[in-house]
Write a protein that holds these residues in place. Structure first.
Motif, short mmCIF file in Angstrom:
data_model
loop_
_atom_site.label_atom_id
_atom_site.label_comp_id
_atom_site.label_asym_id
_atom_site.label_seq_id
_atom_site.Cartn_x
_atom_site.Cartn_y
_atom_site.Cartn_z
N PHE A 179 -24.25 -19.06 -3.39
CA PHE A 179 -23.68 -18.47 -4.62
C PHE A 179 -22.42 -17.65 -4.33
O PHE A 179 -22.31 -16.50 -4.74
CB PHE A 179 -24.68 -17.56 -5.34
CG PHE A 179 -26.01 -18.18 -5.64
CD1 PHE A 179 -26.19 -19.54 -5.59
CD2 PHE A 179 -27.07 -17.40 -6.02
CE1 PHE A 179 -27.41 -20.12 -5.89
CE2 PHE A 179 -28.30 -17.96 -6.33
CZ PHE A 179 -28.47 -19.32 -6.26
N ALA A 180 -21.46 -18.26 -3.62
CA ALA A 180 -20.26 -17.51 -3.22
C ALA A 180 -19.33 -17.30 -4.41
O ALA A 180 -19.03 -18.23 -5.15
CB ALA A 180 -19.52 -18.29 -2.14
N GLU A 194 -22.56 -12.61 -6.08
CA GLU A 194 -22.94 -11.77 -7.21
C GLU A 194 -24.45 -11.67 -7.24
O GLU A 194 -25.14 -12.67 -7.41
CB GLU A 194 -22.40 -12.36 -8.51
CG GLU A 194 -20.90 -12.20 -8.61
CD GLU A 194 -20.29 -12.92 -9.79
OE1 GLU A 194 -21.03 -13.29 -10.72
OE2 GLU A 194 -19.07 -13.11 -9.77
N VAL A 195 -24.97 -10.45 -7.03
CA VAL A 195 -26.42 -10.25 -7.08
C VAL A 195 -26.72 -9.29 -8.24
O VAL A 195 -25.80 -8.73 -8.82
CB VAL A 195 -26.96 -9.69 -5.74
CG1 VAL A 195 -26.86 -10.72 -4.65
CG2 VAL A 195 -26.24 -8.42 -5.34
N ASP A 196 -28.01 -9.11 -8.55
CA ASP A 196 -28.37 -8.30 -9.72
C ASP A 196 -27.71 -6.93 -9.72
O ASP A 196 -27.19 -6.48 -10.72
CB ASP A 196 -29.89 -8.11 -9.76
CG ASP A 196 -30.54 -9.28 -10.48
OD1 ASP A 196 -29.79 -10.12 -11.00
OD2 ASP A 196 -31.78 -9.35 -10.50
N GLY A 197 -27.70 -6.27 -8.57
CA GLY A 197 -27.19 -4.91 -8.52
C GLY A 197 -25.69 -4.79 -8.37
O GLY A 197 -25.15 -3.69 -8.35
N GLU A 242 -22.57 -8.44 -3.17
CA GLU A 242 -23.06 -8.34 -1.80
C GLU A 242 -22.11 -9.17 -0.94
O GLU A 242 -21.75 -10.28 -1.33
CB GLU A 242 -24.46 -8.95 -1.75
CG GLU A 242 -25.05 -9.04 -0.37
CD GLU A 242 -26.37 -9.81 -0.35
OE1 GLU A 242 -27.39 -9.23 0.05
OE2 GLU A 242 -26.38 -10.99 -0.75
N THR A 243 -21.69 -8.63 0.20
CA THR A 243 -20.82 -9.42 1.09
C THR A 243 -21.54 -9.71 2.40
O THR A 243 -22.05 -8.80 3.04
CB THR A 243 -19.49 -8.68 1.35
OG1 THR A 243 -18.89 -8.39 0.10
CG2 THR A 243 -18.53 -9.55 2.16
N LEU A 244 -21.59 -11.00 2.74
CA LEU A 244 -22.26 -11.42 3.98
C LEU A 244 -21.21 -11.92 4.95
O LEU A 244 -20.18 -12.46 4.55
CB LEU A 244 -23.21 -12.60 3.70
CG LEU A 244 -24.34 -12.43 2.70
CD1 LEU A 244 -25.11 -13.74 2.58
CD2 LEU A 244 -25.27 -11.31 3.15
N SER A 245 -21.49 -11.78 6.23
CA SER A 245 -20.64 -12.38 7.25
C SER A 245 -21.47 -13.44 7.97
O SER A 245 -22.57 -13.13 8.46
CB SER A 245 -20.18 -11.30 8.23
OG SER A 245 -19.54 -11.91 9.31
N VAL A 246 -20.99 -14.68 7.98
CA VAL A 246 -21.71 -15.74 8.70
C VAL A 246 -20.81 -16.31 9.78
O VAL A 246 -19.60 -16.44 9.59
CB VAL A 246 -22.18 -16.88 7.74
CG1 VAL A 246 -23.36 -16.47 6.91
CG2 VAL A 246 -21.05 -17.38 6.85
#
Ligand code: AMP
Length: 249
Positions: A142-143, A158-161, A164-168
């Motif tokens: 869900f980027a 995009e999350v409920d709160g 959120e940023t992830l690093s992969v």
């Protein structure tokens, strides 16, 4: 870096679909088919990464009937460089597609696979996650923003709160959300150019993949019709009806 983008041919999102009279599925006869909208966003993102100099090649893949070639040509008109059609008349469920994509990941060794978060026909939202598991790759689903640098992708979701940023670490699997970008219009000169781009056709058997369905659809039905509404003369009546009839307040 090579980016692999799987694109699915689905019934056009503007159409109102009908269930077959025997309840075995949706009637697709004579309906306009298009690229799954989330996949268009995935192709656009991959092409933008190439235009920024992050990627060197964008490879698009579609699994399904021979007409998927049209979907692949559209993806190449957006800017993809090369296409593979994994041709079959079998019904393909997400696990089968994920296995096909895993075989292609092994062969093509992309640095990034960008899929749509879901196909609008089956609404499964499974293929990207299954591919990541089968290929043992990190995933960011869900980027809504993707930044690639130094062998990593930073992906905002995009999350409920909030966000959120992830690093992969690359190679990785990313799936696209609606707000990631707005795909460009395909121009006539680019449609003409796309006709000359390379398209290879293989079968699931060539890739050593068994695509036999694991899930059986028992029944498909239309949603219940909404009953007609009523007009109320004033707010007081509305509040009374909400309290006594609908019992929602
Ligand atoms: P789904 O898990 O069916 O909701 O699909 C999620 C994503 O997987 C889609 O947006 C596509 O990127 C990819 N995908 C699913 N089915 C196919 C297919 N037959 N050919 C190519 N890509 C597919």
């Amino acid at each position: 870096m090579k980016i692999l983008v799987p694109v699915k041919r689905v019934v056009d999102y503007n159409l109102k679909i009908r269930v077959k009279s025997d309840g075995t599925g949706v009637d697709l006869a004579n309906l306009k088919m298009s690229m799954n909208p989330f996949d268009e966003i995935a192709v656009e993102e991959a092409v933008r990464l190439k235009e920024k100099g992050v990627a060197t090649e964008v490879l698009v893949v579609s699994c399904g009937v021979t007409q998927c070639q049209e979907t692949l040509r559209t993806a190449m008109a957006i800017g993809a460089d090369r296409a593979i059609l994994v041709q079959t008349d079998e019904e393909l469920q997400p696990l089968a597609v994920a296995k096909i994509l895993k075989a292609l990941v092994d062969k093509e060794q992309p640095g990034l696979v960008i899929l749509g978060k879901q196909a609008i026909d089956d609404d499964c939202n499974q293929t990207g996650q299954m591919l990541a598991a089968l290929a043992d790759l990190p995933q960011a689903t869900f980027a809504s923003k993707v930044e690639v640098a130094n062998g990593k992708a930073n992906v905002t979701r995009e999350v409920d709160g909030g966000l959120e940023t992830l690093s992969v670490t690359l190679p990785a699997v990313i799936t696209t959300d609606l707000r990631l970008n707005e795909p460009r219009y395909v121009t006539l000169p680019n449609i003409m150019k796309a006709k000359k781009k390379q398209m290879d056709i293989v079968t699931p058997e060539d890739l050593g993949v068994d695509v036999e369905p694991r899930i059986k659809t028992l029944k498909v039905t239309e949603p219940p019709k909404r009953s007609a509404g009523v007009k109320v003369p004033d707010v007081a009546t509305l509040v009374r009806k909400l309290k006594t009839e609908a019992k929602v307040i």
